[in-house]
Design a protein around this motif. Structure first.
Motif, PDB file in Angstrom:
ATOM      1  N   LEU A   1       1.443   5.073   4.947  1.00  0.00           N
ATOM      2  CA  LEU A   1       2.337   4.174   3.802  1.00  0.00           C
ATOM      3  C   LEU A   1       1.377   3.268   3.384  1.00  0.00           C
ATOM      4  O   LEU A   1       1.135   2.123   3.992  1.00  0.00           O
ATOM      5  CB  LEU A   1       3.594   3.708   4.235  1.00  0.00           C
ATOM      6  CG  LEU A   1       4.331   3.100   3.019  1.00  0.00           C
ATOM      7  CD1 LEU A   1       4.753   4.216   1.856  1.00  0.00           C
ATOM      8  CD2 LEU A   1       5.614   2.639   3.457  1.00  0.00           C
ATOM      9  N   PHE A   2       0.739   3.117   2.231  1.00  0.00           N
ATOM     10  CA  PHE A   2      -0.208   2.305   1.513  1.00  0.00           C
ATOM     11  C   PHE A   2       0.372   1.137   0.637  1.00  0.00           C
ATOM     12  O   PHE A   2       1.456   1.747  -0.218  1.00  0.00           O
ATOM     13  CB  PHE A   2      -1.347   2.999   0.790  1.00  0.00           C
ATOM     14  CG  PHE A   2      -2.168   3.677   1.445  1.00  0.00           C
ATOM     15  CD1 PHE A   2      -3.314   2.935   2.533  1.00  0.00           C
ATOM     16  CD2 PHE A   2      -1.918   4.964   1.777  1.00  0.00           C
ATOM     17  CE1 PHE A   2      -4.071   3.982   3.371  1.00  0.00           C
ATOM     18  CE2 PHE A   2      -2.723   5.879   2.725  1.00  0.00           C
ATOM     19  CZ  PHE A   2      -3.631   5.139   3.519  1.00  0.00           C
ATOM     20  N   GLU A   3       0.022   0.104   0.679  1.00  0.00           N
ATOM     21  CA  GLU A   3       0.430  -1.336  -0.326  1.00  0.00           C
ATOM     22  C   GLU A   3      -0.731  -2.192  -0.538  1.00  0.00           C
ATOM     23  O   GLU A   3      -1.025  -2.691   0.214  1.00  0.00           O
ATOM     24  CB  GLU A   3       1.730  -1.891   0.349  1.00  0.00           C
ATOM     25  CG  GLU A   3       2.313  -2.917  -0.572  1.00  0.00           C
ATOM     26  CD  GLU A   3       1.643  -4.353  -0.125  1.00  0.00           C
ATOM     27  OE1 GLU A   3       1.120  -4.661  -1.116  1.00  0.00           O
ATOM     28  OE2 GLU A   3       1.783  -4.790   0.880  1.00  0.00           O
ATOM     29  N   ASP A   4      -1.314  -1.869  -1.648  1.00  0.00           N
ATOM     30  CA  ASP A   4      -2.622  -2.467  -1.912  1.00  0.00           C
ATOM     31  C   ASP A   4      -2.543  -3.890  -2.275  1.00  0.00           C
ATOM     32  O   ASP A   4      -3.620  -4.475  -2.277  1.00  0.00           O
ATOM     33  CB  ASP A   4      -3.419  -1.515  -2.971  1.00  0.00           C
ATOM     34  CG  ASP A   4      -2.692  -1.773  -4.075  1.00  0.00           C
ATOM     35  OD1 ASP A   4      -1.428  -2.036  -4.259  1.00  0.00           O
ATOM     36  OD2 ASP A   4      -3.166  -0.898  -5.111  1.00  0.00           O
ATOM     37  N   THR A   5      -1.461  -4.616  -2.604  1.00  0.00           N
ATOM     38  CA  THR A   5      -1.675  -6.142  -2.872  1.00  0.00           C
ATOM     39  C   THR A   5      -1.517  -6.928  -1.697  1.00  0.00           C
ATOM     40  O   THR A   5      -1.712  -8.062  -1.857  1.00  0.00           O
ATOM     41  CB  THR A   5       0.046  -6.242  -3.742  1.00  0.00           C
ATOM     42  OG1 THR A   5       0.899  -6.134  -2.764  1.00  0.00           O
ATOM     43  CG2 THR A   5      -0.284  -5.645  -4.915  1.00  0.00           C
TER      44      THR A   5
ATOM     45  N   GLN B   1       0.284  -1.345  12.153  1.00  0.00           N
ATOM     46  CA  GLN B   1       0.233  -1.937  10.797  1.00  0.00           C
ATOM     47  C   GLN B   1      -0.965  -2.797  10.559  1.00  0.00           C
ATOM     48  O   GLN B   1      -1.620  -3.194  11.683  1.00  0.00           O
ATOM     49  CB  GLN B   1       1.341  -3.122  10.595  1.00  0.00           C
ATOM     50  CG  GLN B   1       1.429  -3.963   9.546  1.00  0.00           C
ATOM     51  CD  GLN B   1       2.507  -4.559   9.379  1.00  0.00           C
ATOM     52  OE1 GLN B   1       3.107  -4.755   8.148  1.00  0.00           O
ATOM     53  NE2 GLN B   1       3.248  -5.461  10.299  1.00  0.00           N
ATOM     54  N   SER B   2      -1.690  -2.272   9.504  1.00  0.00           N
ATOM     55  CA  SER B   2      -3.064  -3.042   9.190  1.00  0.00           C
ATOM     56  C   SER B   2      -2.755  -3.616   7.686  1.00  0.00           C
ATOM     57  O   SER B   2      -1.710  -2.892   7.198  1.00  0.00           O
ATOM     58  CB  SER B   2      -3.956  -2.176   9.349  1.00  0.00           C
ATOM     59  OG  SER B   2      -4.057  -0.988   8.581  1.00  0.00           O
ATOM     60  N   PRO B   3      -3.637  -4.474   7.079  1.00  0.00           N
ATOM     61  CA  PRO B   3      -3.435  -5.057   5.749  1.00  0.00           C
ATOM     62  C   PRO B   3      -3.431  -3.818   4.861  1.00  0.00           C
ATOM     63  O   PRO B   3      -4.315  -2.925   4.865  1.00  0.00           O
ATOM     64  CB  PRO B   3      -4.687  -5.818   5.657  1.00  0.00           C
ATOM     65  CG  PRO B   3      -5.011  -6.129   6.820  1.00  0.00           C
ATOM     66  CD  PRO B   3      -4.869  -5.001   7.888  1.00  0.00           C
ATOM     67  N   GLY B   4      -2.312  -3.886   4.210  1.00  0.00           N
ATOM     68  CA  GLY B   4      -1.845  -2.840   3.057  1.00  0.00           C
ATOM     69  C   GLY B   4      -1.561  -1.622   3.647  1.00  0.00           C
ATOM     70  O   GLY B   4      -1.434  -0.743   2.965  1.00  0.00           O
ATOM     71  N   GLN B   5      -1.308  -1.461   5.023  1.00  0.00           N
ATOM     72  CA  GLN B   5      -1.169   0.186   5.391  1.00  0.00           C
ATOM     73  C   GLN B   5      -0.186  -0.004   6.646  1.00  0.00           C
ATOM     74  O   GLN B   5      -0.298  -0.720   7.315  1.00  0.00           O
ATOM     75  CB  GLN B   5      -2.513   0.868   5.934  1.00  0.00           C
ATOM     76  CG  GLN B   5      -2.296   2.214   6.328  1.00  0.00           C
ATOM     77  CD  GLN B   5      -3.506   2.885   6.743  1.00  0.00           C
ATOM     78  OE1 GLN B   5      -4.838   2.119   6.655  1.00  0.00           O
ATOM     79  NE2 GLN B   5      -3.712   3.976   7.079  1.00  0.00           N
TER      80      GLN B   5
END
Length: 940
Positions: free
Chosen positions: A784-788, A811-815
């Motif tokens: 699940l990606f969240e690019d902000t 969990q990693s930054p934006g993902q």
């Protein structure tokens, strides 16, 4: 008493009361009498007028369930223990509306389950119970771990945190289900599902409930009826069972033995309630006591009760006095060993077809299909009862050597002649018998016996010429309609004793008497000639153009000698007849069946009767002959007419299981019937069940279900036709079928993200990940990606259909990398809805109104059979905002928010960015009438 039980008792009572009397018209007893039970003493006090009905009823309840409250006059040491309290629960239920308020108040708490509470801890749990579900899932066993109701806490075999006694109880009841339902084909007890008020729990599911409680050393257990059910037999009812927690004081070194027979006994009562919960109690107890020995042959608990029958053969087979009905289980042993094990199930099927007490008619109907009648069977039964104990042989009861011998009154044992008796001391009731012994002296002569029975009833008389070394002769005295007859026994000195068995074959009535008779015996020279007796089977009927099979029976009623009898058959309407044999050779007392096939001509008028006459003539002496008549009548069809209707065609995926439903309707205008229902398909997929049996009244229907299991390797686009066929058991030509087409489609799944919202700096802002699939999902993974990078997941966990699976996430930054895997073979069932919940924290610096895109992608899924499942992914947005529509910030969306929204649209007053963000309900970047409509939809 709670309201649902009151309603049941008021609305579901069948007002054909079960008598509390201890053997109505019971014969006087001699010095060999059994010690009377509390129930018998109470019944006798009632019959004398010392007690009114309700006082007697209350004392009977106390004798079984609350001995400390029993009137001192009726207290005895019960031996053997009372086998079953089910009859008293039925009696209370049937007579409830006629009882006074005071008696109802006294008895009402006994009608509650042990888990529902009671008076001062009597008859009920006083602590919260727990439960254990049986391995095969049929039963829920309730018990407590403290107080006197607790079973032994021993937890050794297996050591699983459950008392061993509870484990054994569950396994024993599962075995009873497997044998009584799965193997022998009886109906399963109605489950306690839709019939129960939604506000009451009663076990929480449809499993059959068993309660383990301290019943003392006076009572094995009981089955209590509760609710009537629909869709089956008229008097079908739900129930529950209560058994003892240790069977201490029952005389068994191992408490599991009495537990076994109690489980077999009480579970068969629960099965009875699927056919007719208000059937004759004597037959219920005969059936259940017999079933104990069928399921657990080595325990033989029923032997403890047999003296109550064999010491009092004059008492009616249908008598219920707290002991006799259990001893009468020998009737079930007789019919199953004489005919077939299946006959008992056939009796119960017939009982279920008629809502009132119907056991005697059921006997007649079923026994006629075996070529006999209940009266002839009863006469034969009284002969079998002589061959027990030391007289047991291989031709009669298989366990007869373990049984007591039938009682002969001393005044009916004769060794000097002539004999003339006009007032026997213990004359029989209806369906009772006497045993009279004549011992030969040294004279080389014959014996003539005369019998004259009371004309009030119909009599039968069997005769056993007994040799201590075997080779006995069994005969029947031929009696006329007035109960008179005689029999000659030539060379009777060759036998050690002659036993005359007079019996009353008129069906029992609600109140019975002892019926007097007289008899005489005289020694004389008797000619050595054979005498035939022809007995016609039951009249029958059939449809024009079809065959009817009827029976005659030819018996050599002489004690000596054997003979060949020539058979001739005539009839009145010139119908086609076939019969065999044309002659029979019969030993003394031997009987042969003659089968006649009658072909009714096409076009015969309904009501036409053909009278068949069979004549048997001695080969040695043509003057020694006898005839019997029966009628065959042309009738309309009595069979039910099934109509099968299938639900719509359906689709599924490889490796799945789906339920299929069919409606079975009896379209016959007037006849109830039993139907065999079976399921078939082209590819032989597994169907559970693959067949079943049901009873339907005229004009009624029911829905049946079979679960189809599709192999994991079946090809896509395969179409299998699953058919359901129902056929009448009265006429197998009456049948119907319908089918469902099951199409195999490719597995597919869609993962989508629910729109979310949250305020800057807040946490626990939930977003659901949704799964729509047409197949079971064994496991899946995706990102699940969240690019902000404005959202941080604080908690991720499986929900709903995926709740039993294990969830791992990284969990990693934006993902977020998400992985669902199975636990203990669990999977996600087909359907649509949430499977994962993500709680996000929103960073403090984010601007109100910003939309953050959430996009799932990548990954894979598979079925339990390892079949890959293509997954489509759909994204959504997360709004940095209040709940859309909550313009005024009170955490609800209502009409007040519409007022605030209109102010923003009309530019009235000052409005914060949060208010404007919440006002844009549809996230189209503008605030207008469409947002008003959106709020209205939420409010309305």
């Amino acid at each position: 008493m709670n309201s649902r039980r009151t309603i049941f008792l008021i609305t579901c009572v069948v007002c054909a009361g079960l008598s509390i009397f201890v053997g109505e018209g019971e014969a006087h007893r001699d010095e060999e009498t059994l010690k009377p039970t509390s129930l018998q003493i109470i019944g006798e006090a009632y019959e004398r007028g010392d007690l009114d009905y309700e006082t007697a009823l209350v004392n009977k309840v106390h004798a079984l369930l609350a001995p400390t409250k029993l009137d001192e006059r009726f207290k005895v040491i019960q031996s053997p223990p009372v086998k079953c309290a089910t009859p008293i629960f039925l009696e209370i239920s049937e007579n409830w509306t006629a009882l006074s308020k005071k008696t109802r108040a006294t008895l009402q708490h006994y009608l509650l389950r042990p888990s529902e509470g009671g008076e001062d801890g009597d008859y009920a749990y006083t602590t919260e119970p727990t439960f254990y579900d049986s391995h095969e899932g049929h039963f829920r066993i309730w018990y407590v771990t403290t107080t006197a109701d607790a079973p032994s806490p021993d937890d050794v075999d297996p050591s699983d945190g459950i008392p061993d006694y509870i484990n054994r109880c569950a396994a024993i009841f599962d075995n009873c289900w497997n044998q009584e339902v799965n193997s022998m084909g009886y109906l399963a007890p109605p489950h306690d599902g839709p019939w129960y008020p939604t506000t009451e729990d009663y076990g929480g599911d449809s499993k059959y409930d068993i309660y383990v409680a301290d019943l003392g050393s006076n009572l094995y257990g009981y089955t209590a009826p509760e609710y009537k059910v629909s869709g089956g037999n008229t008097n079908a009812m739900t129930s529950y069972i209560v058994i003892d927690n240790d069977y201490d004081g029952f005389g068994y070194p191992d408490p599991i033995d009495p537990l076994k027979v109690t489980a077999a006994h009480e579970f068969f009562h629960a099965i009875h309630f699927a056919y007719d919960a208000f059937e004759d109690v004597y037959f219920m107890e005969i059936s259940s006591t017999w079933m104990e020995d069928v399921i657990y042959d080595g325990v033989n608990d029923y032997l403890l009760y047999l003296n109550a029958f064999f010491r009092f053969p004059e008492v009616s087979l249908t008598n219920t006095n707290g002991l006799h009905e259990y001893a009468s289980c020998i009737w079930a042993h007789y019919v199953t060993e004489r005919f077939h094990l299946e006959i008992m199930r056939q009796f119960w099927i017939e009982c279920g077809l008629v809502p009132n007490k119907n056991s005697l008619n059921a006997f007649q109907t079923v026994l006629s299909s075996y070529g006999t009648s209940r009266e002839e069977a009863f006469k034969d039964f009284t002969v079998w009862n002589y061959f027990t104990g030391d007289r047991a042989d291989s031709n009669h009861y298989s366990e007869g050597a373990l049984w007591p011998q039938v009682h002969l009154h001393t005044s009916q044992v004769h060794d000097t002649y002539p004999v003339s008796v006009t007032n026997p001391p213990l004359p029989p009731q209806r369906w009772g018998s006497n045993y009279i012994r004549f011992s030969p002296n040294l004279q080389s002569s014959g014996l003539r016996i005369d019998l004259d029975g009371s004309e009030e009833v119909t009599w039968g008389a069997g005769l056993v010429a007994y040799r201590d070394t075997g080779a006995h002769a069994i005969a029947e005295m031929d009696l006329d309609e007035g109960g008179q007859g005689s029999i000659d026994i030539p060379e009777w000195y060759t036998y050690s004793k002659i036993i005359l068995i007079p019996n009353v074959t008129t069906p029992p009535s609600s109140r019975d008497n002892n019926y007097v008779y007289s008899y005489a015996a005289e020694q004389m020279e008797i000619s050595n000639a054979a005498v035939p007796k022809v007995r016609a089977g039951s009249d029958d009927s059939g449809e024009a153009g079809r065959e009817v099979i009827v029976y005659f029976f030819v018996k050599n009623i002489s004690v000596i000698p054997s003979d060949t009898f020539r058979l001739t058959l005539s009839e009145t309407e010139n119908w086609q007849l076939n019969f065999s044999p044309s002659s029979v050779f019969l030993e003394p007392g031997e009987e042969s069946i003659v089968v006649v096939t009658v072909t009714i001509p096409e076009g015969s008028l309904i009501g036409m009767v053909d009278t068949l006459t069979l004549t048997a003539t001695s080969h040695r002496d043509s003057s020694s002959a006898d005839s019997g008549d029966l009628n065959v009548t042309v009738r309309q069809s009595k069979a039910g007419n099934p109509e099968v209707t299938a639900r719509d065609d359906t689709t599924t995926t490889p490796g799945s299981s789906i339920p299929l439903f069919f409606t079975i309707r009896n379209c016959a205008p007037a006849y109830s019937d039993s139907f065999a229902v079976f399921f078939e398909d082209e590819f032989e997929w597994t169907a559970i069940p693959d067949s079943l049996h049901l009873c339907l009244a005229s004009g009624t229907d029911t829905t049946v279900q079979t679960d189809i299991h599709i192999p994991g390797d079946v090809s896509i686009n395969t179409q299998n036709i699953i058919s359901c066929t129902a056929l009448s058991l009265h006429d197998r030509a009456k049948r119907d079928s319908d089918s469902v087409t099951v199409t195999i489609e490719a597995p597919r799944a869609t993962v989508s993200v629910e729109n979310g919202y949250g305020l800057p700096g807040s946490s626990h802002n939930g977003v659901d990940l949704l799964l729509n699939s047409n197949t079971e999902i064994w496991g899946m993974s995706f990102s699940l990606f969240e690019d902000t990078q404005l959202l941080t997941a604080t908690n991720v966990f499986p929900v709903a259909r995926a709740e039993s699976l294990s969830l791992n996430f990284v969990q990693s930054p934006g993902q977020l990398l998400l992985e669902l895997t199975t636990l203990s073979g669990q999977s996600i069932t087909p359907g649509d809805g949430p499977i994962i919940r993500i709680e996000y924290a929103v960073v403090d610096s984010v601007e109100v109104g910003q939309l953050i895109h959430l996009n799932p992608s990548g990954g894979a899924a598979e079925t339990p059979y390892g079949i890959p499942v293509p997954v489509e992914f759909k994204g959504s947005t997360f709004s940095v905002c209040r709940l859309p529509g909550d313009v005024n910030g009170d955490e609800t969306v209502d009409l007040f928010d519409i007022v605030s929204l209109i102010d923003i649209i009309l530019d009235i007053g000052e409005h914060t960015p949060l208010e404007r963000c919440a006002a844009d309900c549809n996230h189209d970047g503008s605030i207008g009438i469409l947002d008003v409509i959106s709020i209205l939809h939420k409010v309305l």
